[in-house]
Structure formats: C-alpha cells, structure tokens
Design a protein around this motif. Structure first.
Motif, mmCIF file in Angstrom:
data_model
loop_
_atom_site.group_PDB
_atom_site.id
_atom_site.type_symbol
_atom_site.label_atom_id
_atom_site.label_comp_id
_atom_site.label_asym_id
_atom_site.label_seq_id
_atom_site.Cartn_x
_atom_site.Cartn_y
_atom_site.Cartn_z
ATOM 1 N N ALA A 167 0.834 -1.211 0.000
ATOM 2 C CA ALA A 167 0.000 0.000 0.000
ATOM 3 C C ALA A 167 0.867 1.259 0.000
ATOM 4 C CB ALA A 167 -0.919 -0.009 1.222
ATOM 5 N N GLU A 168 1.983 1.226 0.742
ATOM 6 C CA GLU A 168 2.876 2.387 0.796
ATOM 7 C C GLU A 168 3.492 2.660 -0.580
ATOM 8 O OE1 GLU A 168 4.481 5.592 2.760
ATOM 9 O OE2 GLU A 168 3.086 4.087 3.545
ATOM 10 N N ARG A 169 3.920 1.605 -1.252
ATOM 11 C CA ARG A 169 4.479 1.783 -2.599
ATOM 12 C C ARG A 169 3.449 2.354 -3.554
ATOM 13 N NH1 ARG A 169 6.778 -3.302 -1.593
ATOM 14 N NH2 ARG A 169 5.165 -4.270 -2.864
ATOM 15 N N THR A 170 2.233 1.846 -3.483
ATOM 16 C CA THR A 170 1.166 2.349 -4.367
ATOM 17 C C THR A 170 0.904 3.822 -4.108
ATOM 18 O OG1 THR A 170 0.192 0.151 -4.371
ATOM 19 C CG2 THR A 170 -1.202 1.961 -5.088
ATOM 20 N N ARG A 171 0.866 4.194 -2.843
ATOM 21 C CA ARG A 171 0.592 5.595 -2.489
ATOM 22 C C ARG A 171 1.736 6.504 -2.955
ATOM 23 N NH1 ARG A 171 -0.409 7.912 3.632
ATOM 24 N NH2 ARG A 171 -0.728 10.077 3.032
ATOM 25 N N ASN A 172 2.971 6.096 -2.712
ATOM 26 C CA ASN A 172 4.124 6.910 -3.135
ATOM 27 C C ASN A 172 4.153 7.083 -4.656
ATOM 28 O OD1 ASN A 172 4.984 7.234 -0.512
ATOM 29 N ND2 ASN A 172 6.329 5.428 -0.558
ATOM 30 N N GLU A 173 3.858 6.007 -5.361
ATOM 31 C CA GLU A 173 3.840 6.101 -6.827
ATOM 32 C C GLU A 173 2.771 7.080 -7.306
ATOM 33 O OE1 GLU A 173 3.323 2.137 -8.125
ATOM 34 O OE2 GLU A 173 5.390 1.508 -7.675
ATOM 35 N N ALA A 174 1.593 7.009 -6.657
ATOM 36 C CA ALA A 174 0.506 7.914 -7.059
ATOM 37 C C ALA A 174 0.877 9.368 -6.765
ATOM 38 C CB ALA A 174 -0.775 7.530 -6.338
ATOM 39 N N LEU A 175 1.460 9.614 -5.575
ATOM 40 C CA LEU A 175 1.850 10.984 -5.226
ATOM 41 C C LEU A 175 2.947 11.499 -6.168
ATOM 42 C CD1 LEU A 175 1.903 10.711 -1.319
ATOM 43 C CD2 LEU A 175 0.259 11.964 -2.734
ATOM 44 N N GLN A 176 3.902 10.653 -6.501
ATOM 45 C CA GLN A 176 4.977 11.063 -7.416
ATOM 46 C C GLN A 176 4.434 11.399 -8.797
ATOM 47 O OE1 GLN A 176 8.029 11.412 -6.314
ATOM 48 N NE2 GLN A 176 8.867 12.153 -8.240
ATOM 49 N N ALA A 177 3.515 10.624 -9.276
ATOM 50 C CA ALA A 177 2.917 10.905 -10.593
ATOM 51 C C ALA A 177 2.146 12.207 -10.565
ATOM 52 C CB ALA A 177 2.002 9.743 -10.980
ATOM 53 N N GLN A 178 1.385 12.449 -9.467
ATOM 54 C CA GLN A 178 0.622 13.700 -9.351
ATOM 55 C C GLN A 178 1.562 14.899 -9.315
ATOM 56 O OE1 GLN A 178 -1.719 13.908 -5.839
ATOM 57 N NE2 GLN A 178 -2.909 15.662 -6.495
ATOM 58 N N LYS A 179 2.680 14.761 -8.565
ATOM 59 C CA LYS A 179 3.642 15.863 -8.463
ATOM 60 C C LYS A 179 4.264 16.171 -9.826
ATOM 61 C CE LYS A 179 7.751 17.235 -5.880
ATOM 62 N NZ LYS A 179 8.746 16.819 -4.864
ATOM 63 N N GLN A 180 4.637 15.145 -10.545
ATOM 64 C CA GLN A 180 5.228 15.347 -11.878
ATOM 65 C C GLN A 180 4.226 16.017 -12.820
ATOM 66 O OE1 GLN A 180 6.561 11.510 -13.145
ATOM 67 N NE2 GLN A 180 8.366 11.501 -11.738
ATOM 68 N N GLU A 181 2.954 15.596 -12.697
ATOM 69 C CA GLU A 181 1.927 16.187 -13.566
ATOM 70 C C GLU A 181 1.759 17.665 -13.258
ATOM 71 O OE1 GLU A 181 -2.782 15.478 -14.745
ATOM 72 O OE2 GLU A 181 -1.782 14.204 -13.248
ATOM 73 N N LEU A 182 1.744 18.047 -11.951
ATOM 74 C CA LEU A 182 1.602 19.461 -11.568
ATOM 75 C C LEU A 182 2.813 20.271 -12.038
ATOM 76 C CD1 LEU A 182 0.153 19.102 -7.950
ATOM 77 C CD2 LEU A 182 -1.039 19.966 -9.978
ATOM 78 N N GLU A 183 3.988 19.700 -11.872
ATOM 79 C CA GLU A 183 5.185 20.426 -12.320
ATOM 80 C C GLU A 183 5.161 20.662 -13.838
ATOM 81 O OE1 GLU A 183 8.431 18.123 -10.963
ATOM 82 O OE2 GLU A 183 8.342 18.894 -8.892
#
Length: 648
Positions: free
Chosen positions: A120-136
């Motif tokens: 679950a932690e890996r899934t959450r980190n991956e989702a947050l990283q993708a969202q951050k890259q999209e915002l940037e």
C-alpha cells in the motif's frame, strides 16, 4: 485208695480244663477290648488329622487371599501412577502444540500485515509522485507559454510603437500577470482537488486492504482453531481411550479385590464359627430432635462398606470399626432381620440362640428388637419365622413350644406374664441346675401360634417398667428377656431323635450419663442399677476374652450376667446388635459402645453344639402338631395356667 486217687485226678483235670477255658475267654475279651480301643484311638487320630488339615487349608487360603490382595493393591497403585503420568504427558504435549500453533499464526499474521502495508505504501508513493510530476509539467508549460507570449507581445509593441506607450503596456503586463497568477491558482486548486481525490482513493484502498487482511487473518485463525480443535479432539479421544482402558483395569482389579475380600470374610466367618465368636451387627439410628437442638447435630459416621464404620472421634482423628454387618440410618427392619433369619432354623435344629441389643439410652435398641407399629422388630419377626418353619416341617418333625417373659428391674426379677397383684411382691431368683441357670416359679406357657405369642408379648409389655428423661420419652428402665423353648421329635425314625433348642431375645436397658438425662430420685436409682449391670456384663466379656483360659468369670456380679451364663459361657450361638447415635452430640457414648462391641466380637465362646439325642423309649406328650413330643426333664419348671393365657 486207688479209686480215690483216680477221682482226684479227674477233678484236677476238670479244674485245669476249666481254668484253661476261662483264661482263653478272658484273653479273647481283653484282646477285643484292646482292639476296640486301638480302633477308636486311630479314628480319633484321623479326626484330629482332618481337623489339622482343615485348619491348615483355611490358613493357606487366608494367606493366599492376603497375597492376592497385596498384589492387587500394588497393581492398582502402578496403574494409577501410569494413568497420572500419561495424563501429565498428554497435557504437556497439548500445551506445547497449542503454543506452537498460536506462535505460528501470530508470525503469519505479522508477515501478511507487513507485506500488505509495504504494498500500500508503494502504491501511495507512486501515485503521489505521478501527481507531483503532472503538476510540475502543468506549471512549467503555463509559465513557458506566458513568458513566450509576453516576449512576443513586448517585441511587437516595441517595434510598433517604439516604447511610446510603455506605461500602458506595463499595466497590460500586470493584468496579464494577474490573469496568469489566477490561472495558476486555479490550476493549483484543481491539483489539490485531484490530490484529495487521490488521498480518498488511497484511504479506500487501505480500508479495502485492511478488510481483506482482517478476513484473511480471521480465515487463518479459524483454520488454526479448527486444526487445534481437531488435534485436541484427537488427543481427547486418545486420552479417553487410555483412561477407559485404565478404568476398566481398575474396575477389574476392584472386582477382584471385592471378590477376594468376600472370600476372605467367608473364611473369617467360618473361623469365627469354629471358634464360637459372638457375631456383632452395628445399627446407626437417624438423628432425633434433642440432637438437632443441642447445637452438635453434625453427623460423624461414615459407611465405606457394608461391614465397616468410620466415626469422627474429634476434629483431628477418626476411628474405624469392622463388624459382621453395619446398618446405616436408612436400613429397614426387614433388611436387618434377613441377617438374623438363619438362626431361627438353628433353634429348631437343637441349638441355643441368644440375640441381644446393646447401646446408650435412646439409641434404638427397643425399636430394633420389638419395633413400632407396622415396623416389626427382630423379636416378632423371629417368632413368626419359627412358627412358619414348624408349619413347613409337620411331616418330618413334631414340636412343642413354650414361652416365658421376664424383666430385671433394679436387680429384681419380675415375671411379666403374671399380672396378678402378688406378681410384684413375689421374689424370684436364679438357680443353677444340671440343665443350666433357671428361674423357679417363672410362668412358662405352652404356645401354639405366633399370634398367641405376640398377644402374650403385648400383655407383658404393659407390665414392663418404662420412664421418661431428657434423652428418651419412653426409656426402658429394665432388661427384658423373652425365651422360646422348642422341643422336637422326629416322625421318620419312630420318634427316636429328640431335639431341644432355646431362643433368648434380650432388650437391654441403655447405659446413661446423668449429666445428659438429668435423672433424679427413682430414675437415678434405676440408672445406677442399669449401669452397674452393664458394667458387670463388660467385666464378663473382658474375662472371657482374656488370654488365660479357665480363669474366673464374674457371672454372679449381677442378675443379668448370672442369667446369661448359659449363653455367654458356651454352647450357644450369640448375636449382638450395638445401637449408636450418628451425631457428635453422642460421639463419646457411641465410641464406648463400639469399643465394647469390638471386644465382644473378638471373644471366643467355643463352638455351639446341637442339643439332640437318640432315645429308644421315652414318655410322649401331645405337641402342637398332635404328634408325640418328648417330655424331657427341662419341662419340670412351673407352667402357668395355659387355659387362661391361651385366650389372650
């Protein structure tokens, strides 16, 4: 002269011949007598050898029984130890297995939780990283586009107006910056919304994950519990099987023990019969009201077997007694009489039988001997049994039955069948005769049925001395003795065989402690005489049970022991009932009675013998069956008015 010599020679020859004949006859007679003596001596030796062999066989059987009982006891203790050891090992293994299963399930649960948590932690980190890259990427693209547009517009404005309207352009640039900032903030809000949606989605995933983990854990726990229960059930089945086998072996050993114990008691009773010991029965009555109110109404008696009694002497010790039979408070009169019933036939066979009840006042002696209402005691049941037996033997034997009834009150003998005014004044005493100790002048009635005897008993009971005190409202103040004299003649051998038996039924007065009965005046005098006569009975038993045979036995110390001399002195079957209370209030008196009963049981009176003889001719009288019955010398005592008494 020659003639005279010839005559003398002839006489001499005749004398010599006569002497020779006489000597031969004497020698033959002497030889026959010596031969008869030798044969008799050989027979006596053979009988002695048989008796010795019989005693040796009984001793060997007793030793064998003791060895078997010892082996059974050892086997029983070994089996018990094995069962306890096996049970301990099974319990230990079961506990270890349970701990292993619990530890294993705990480790599996922790591993599963850790694995799902990492996932679950890996899934959450991956989702947050993708969202951050999209915002940037959005911010970079917006800024680049804005800057490009501004540069283009600035270059165009500079080239067109040559910086003529720079103030207006700055305002436009400011407006555009504000617009760009507004768009950026709007984009940031959209990103935040998407972030919130992602967090909610993450929480939903976590919840789903937790639910799935919980279900998996519950399933694993259920599986572990099922396996544990299955293992437990298997162990329980194995344990039950082992315990059942052990219990079966224990029951088998116990059955063998009971069987051998009964066999031992049979041999022991045979030895006692050969020795002529007093047979002793113990009867414990129910608790009475005075004991409930005493504050010491706690039952102190236990009944481990039908022959054993345990009594609590004090809070720290117990005493165990063994008798021929022990009757608990719930025992009925019928069950008690079944153990006495065989002696009734012994009376008809020509034995003297004496049955007496002993115990403290209020312990149930009169109820045991006489009964109350429909609960008939030993005396009426024995009388009925004797007349029933006589009725069943009318084709083989003819019997004549006489009945007498007396009491010993304050060391005076009273005739209870004599209800006349002079009865209380007439002084009766005991005389020793060739037939035993008798009471001259005592009324003896010929009886023909049990109902007639019971009627006479009822009349006699009304003449008996009774009185009340704190322990018993209807206390017997005297020793009462009923006697059935039974004389029989065989009808199959021409009346040559004659038997003579007696049945003495004795209800002794109870021993008393004045501190409990509060007896005064006449009651105190009665208690003193009762205790004195019972003490004399104890002295007689002690003398009979002494190691030195042939020593002095103080029968004459009281009227009771003097009258019982024939019964206690041998040639009688003696049965004793010791009656006791079940509670602590009377524990000391009960223990005294039980100790006396134990001494009686160990007293050897000598083997009883039948009073049977074979006669060629004898004077006959008409008995109860109409057949001739021997008129033996023992009938010479005064017989009361049978015609008057028979109608009672």
């Amino acid at each position: 002269m020659t003639h005279e010599i010839a005559r003398l020679n002839a006489s001499l020859k005749e004398a010599i011949k006569h002497a020779e004949d006489t000597s031969t006859a004497d020698m033959n007679t002497l030889h026959n007598e010596m031969r008869e003596r030798e044969i008799k001596h050989i027979q006596d030796l053979e009988n002695t050898i048989k008796e010795v062999r019989k005693e040796a066989a009984i001793t060997a059987e007793k030793a064998q029984s003791s060895a078997i009982l010892t082996a059974i006891s050892k086997e029983k203790s070994i089996a018990t130890s094995a069962i306890e050891q096996l049970r301990s090992e099974l319990t230990k293994k079961l506990d270890e297995r349970e701990r292993e299963l619990i530890e294993k399930s705990k480790i599996e649960k922790e591993q599963l939780l850790e694995s799902e948590r990492e996932k679950a932690e890996r899934t959450r980190n991956e989702a947050l990283q993708a969202q951050k890259q999209e915002l940037e990427q959005i911010m970079t693209h917006t800024l680049e586009a804005t800057e490009k547009r501004l540069k283009e517009e600035a270059a165009s404005a500079l080239s067109a107006q040559a910086l003529a309207a720079s103030a207006q352009q700055r305002e436009v640039l400011d407006a555009e910056r504000r617009q760009a900032r507004t768009e950026f903030e709007a984009a940031m809000k959209v990103a935040e919304l998407k972030n919130k949606e992602l967090e909610e989605r993450t929480r939903e995933l976590e919840n789903n994950f937790n639910e799935r983990v919980s279900k998996d854990v519950a399933t694993a726990e259920a599986r572990i519990v099922a396996e544990n229960q299955k293992a437990m059930q298997q162990l329980q089945r194995e344990t039950r099987s082992i315990v059942q086998r052990a219990e079966q072996e224990r029951d088998d050993y116990q059955a063998m023990f009971v069987k051998e114990n009964k066999h031992r008691k049979v041999l022991h009773n045979k030895i006692l019969d050969l020795q002529g010991n007093i047979r002793v029965f113990c009867r414990v009555r129910p608790m009475v009201e005075v004991e409930r109110k005493s504050g010491e109404g706690i039952e102190v008696t236990e009944f481990p077997t039908e022959e054993d009694l345990i009594i609590q002497k004090d809070p720290s010790s117990k005493a165990k007694y063994e008798f021929d039979r022990v009757f608990a408070p719930g025992s009925s009169q019928g069950i008690v009489f079944e153990n006495v019933k065989p002696t009734c036939l012994s009376v008809l066979d020509g034995y003297n039988v004496c049955i007496f009840a002993y115990g403290q006042t209020g312990s149930g002696k009169t109820f045991t001997m006489e009964g109350y209402g429909d609960e008939k005691g030993i005396s009426p049941r024995a009388i009925n049994e004797i007349f029933d037996l006589i009725g069943s033997m009318t084709l083989e034997w003819s019997y004549q039955v006489n009945f007498s009834m007396l009491e010993i009150y304050n060391e005076n003998i009273r005739d209870l069948l004599d209800s006349t005014e002079n009865a209380q004044k007439e002084r009766l005493d005991i005389r020793q005769t060739a037939e035993g100790n008798v009471v001259p002048g005592l009324t003896e009635v010929q009886v023909f049925s049990a109902d007639q005897v019971l009627g006479l008993m009822a009349d006699g009971q009304r003449n008996r001395a009774v009185g009340g005190h704190n322990m018993n409202a209807l206390s017997s103040r005297s020793h009462m003795i009923l006697t059935l004299s039974v004389k029989g003649r065989s009808l199959k051998d021409g009346g040559a065989q004659v038997s003579s038996g007696k049945l003495h039924l004795i209800d002794l007065a109870g021993s008393e402690r004045v501190g409990k009965t509060d007896a005064t005046g006449e009651r105190l005098k009665e208690a003193q005489n009762i205790n004195k006569s019972l003490s004399s009975l104890g002295d007689v038993i002690a003398a009979l049970g002494g190691k030195s045979k042939g020593g002095h036995v103080p029968y004459r110390n009281s009227k009771l022991t003097f009258l019982l001399q024939d019964s206690l002195g041998g040639n009688s079957k003696v049965l004793m009932f010791v009656n006791i209370s079940p509670v602590a209030y009377n524990a000391s008196e009960s223990i005294c009675s039980l100790n006396f009963a134990s001494r009686c049981r160990n007293t050897e009176l000598g083997q009883a013998k039948k009073n049977v003889e074979t006669r060629r001719q004898s004077t006959a009288v008409t008995g109860m069956t109409g057949a001739p019955v021997s008129d033996s010398p023992s009938m010479s005592k005064r017989v009361g008015s049978t015609a008057n008494l028979r109608g009672r």
